[in-house]
Scaffold this motif. Structure first.
Motif: not given
Length: 281
Positions: A122-128, A139-143, A165-166
Motif C-alpha cells: 500500500a506504500i512505497g517509500k517511507l519518510g518525513i 531522527w537519525s539518533a532514534a534509528g 545533511w544533503l
C-alpha cells in the motif's frame, strides 16, 4: 525533469503571494495537463491540504508518481483508516511515497504499522517532512527508517546544505525532495510588493535582490537547483498554468551557480526563513 508539482493550492488558499485563493477546476486541469506536457512526473500532496486529495482523484493522474503526507497529530488508531481514505480519494491502490507531516509524530508503534502497510504494497517509500536540520539529527539518533525526505531550501534558507545533511542523506540512499524554493513566493515579489513585516529583513533581501540583478527574480530563485545536485525533485506550487509555464521555461535556462556562489545569501533569521513564524496578517 527535476521539478515536481505541489498541490497545496488545490485544496487551500495558500501562499503570501497568492491573491486568487484556491485553484479553480479549470486552472487545475490546465496545470496538470501542462505538468504532464513538460515532463513533470511527481505530484506532492497531503491529507492536511484541504480537499486536494479529492480533487486530484477526480482526474486521471495514473501516470504521475504520488507522494502523500500523513495528517499531523493523528492517533495511532486512526492512521490506517486515514491512509485508506487517501487511497480512496486519490483512486489509488498504492502511495508511491508517504511522509510524516511532522517528525515529532514518529513512534516505534507507528512505524511498525507503516512498515506492515509497506510490505502489503500500500506504500512505497517511507519518510518525513522536516523543517530544521535538528529534526534529522533526532531522527537519525532514534534509528527510524528513512527512504524519502522533504525539506525546505532556497537561496536564503541554506541550512541543510551548510550542515552537510544533503550529502549525508545521499550516502544513506535516501531520496531528497525540496520545497519552499520561492519561500512562499516572497523571492518572486518586487521589493515594493513585500508586506511591511519584511522591512526588518531588508539587508538579507537586498543581498538577494542585488545578486545577478540582470536575472529575473524567478531565474535567481531557481538557480539554487544547480547548486544542489543531491536533490531529486524540487516541489513547486502554482495557482495558474501560466505560472507553471514560466517556472518550467526558466528552469530550462537556469543561471548556473555553485555552493560557494550562494553562501553569502544565506540567512539564519528564523523569522525570515520560516514562514510558520511570519506575522503578515
Amino acid at each position: 525533469m527535476r521539478l515536481a508539482l505541489g498541490t497545496v493550492q488545490f485544496g487551500l488558499d495558500y501562499g503570501i503571494s497568492n491573491h486568487d485563493g484556491q485553484v479553480s477546476d479549470e486552472e487545475l486541469d490546465a496545470i496538470i495537463a501542462l505538468a504532464r506536457q513538460a515532463g513533470i512526473d511527481t505530484l506532492d500532496t497531503a491529507q492536511a491540504y484541504g480537499n486536494a486529495e479529492q480533487r486530484l482523484g477526480q482526474r486521471d493522474i495514473t501516470d504521475f508518481t504520488l507522494i502523500d503526507k500523513l495528517a499531523p497529530g493523528l492517533p495511532l488508531s486512526d492512521v490506517k483508516a486515514a491512509i485508506n481514505n487517501s487511497l480512496h480519494w486519490l483512486g489509488r491502490k498504492r502511495l508511491d511515497g508517504l511522509l510524516l507531516h511532522r517528525s515529532q509524530d514518529a513512534s516505534p508503534a507507528l512505524f511498525e504499522l507503516l512498515t506492515d502497510l509497506q510490505q502489503q504494497g500500500a506504500i512505497g517509500k517511507l519518510g518525513i517532512s522536516v523543517y530544521s536540520p535538528k529534526e534529522l539529527d533526532t531522527w537519525s539518533a532514534a534509528g527510524y527508517p528513512l527512504e524519502l525526505v522533504q525539506l525546505p531550501a532556497n537561496l536564503l534558507d541554506q541550512r541543510f546544505l551548510r550542515t552537510g545533511w544533503l550529502d549525508k542523506l545521499v550516502d544513506m540512499g535516501c531520496e531528497i525532495h525540496v520545497r519552499s524554493l520561492f519561500l512562499q513566493g516572497l523571492l518572486l515579489m518586487q521589493p515594493a510588493q513585500r508586506p511591511d513585516y519584511f522591512k526588518r529583513f531588508a539587508t538579507a533581501l537586498e543581498r538577494f535582490d542585488h545578486w545577478h540583478p540582470s536575472v529575473a527574480p524567478l531565474g535567481r530563485a531557481l538557480s539554487i537547483m544547480t547548486a544542489l545536485p543531491q536533490v531529486s525533485r524540487f516541489v513547486v506550487g502554482v495557482c495558474h498554468a501560466q505560472e507553471l509555464a514560466a517556472i518550467v521555461a526558466a528552469s530550462q535556462v537556469q543561471h548556473k551557480c555553485y555552493e560557494a556562489d550562494i553562501a553569502h545569501l544565506a540567512s539564519m533569521e528564523q523569522e525570515l526563513i520560516n514562514p510558520g513564524l511570519w506575522r503578515t496578517r
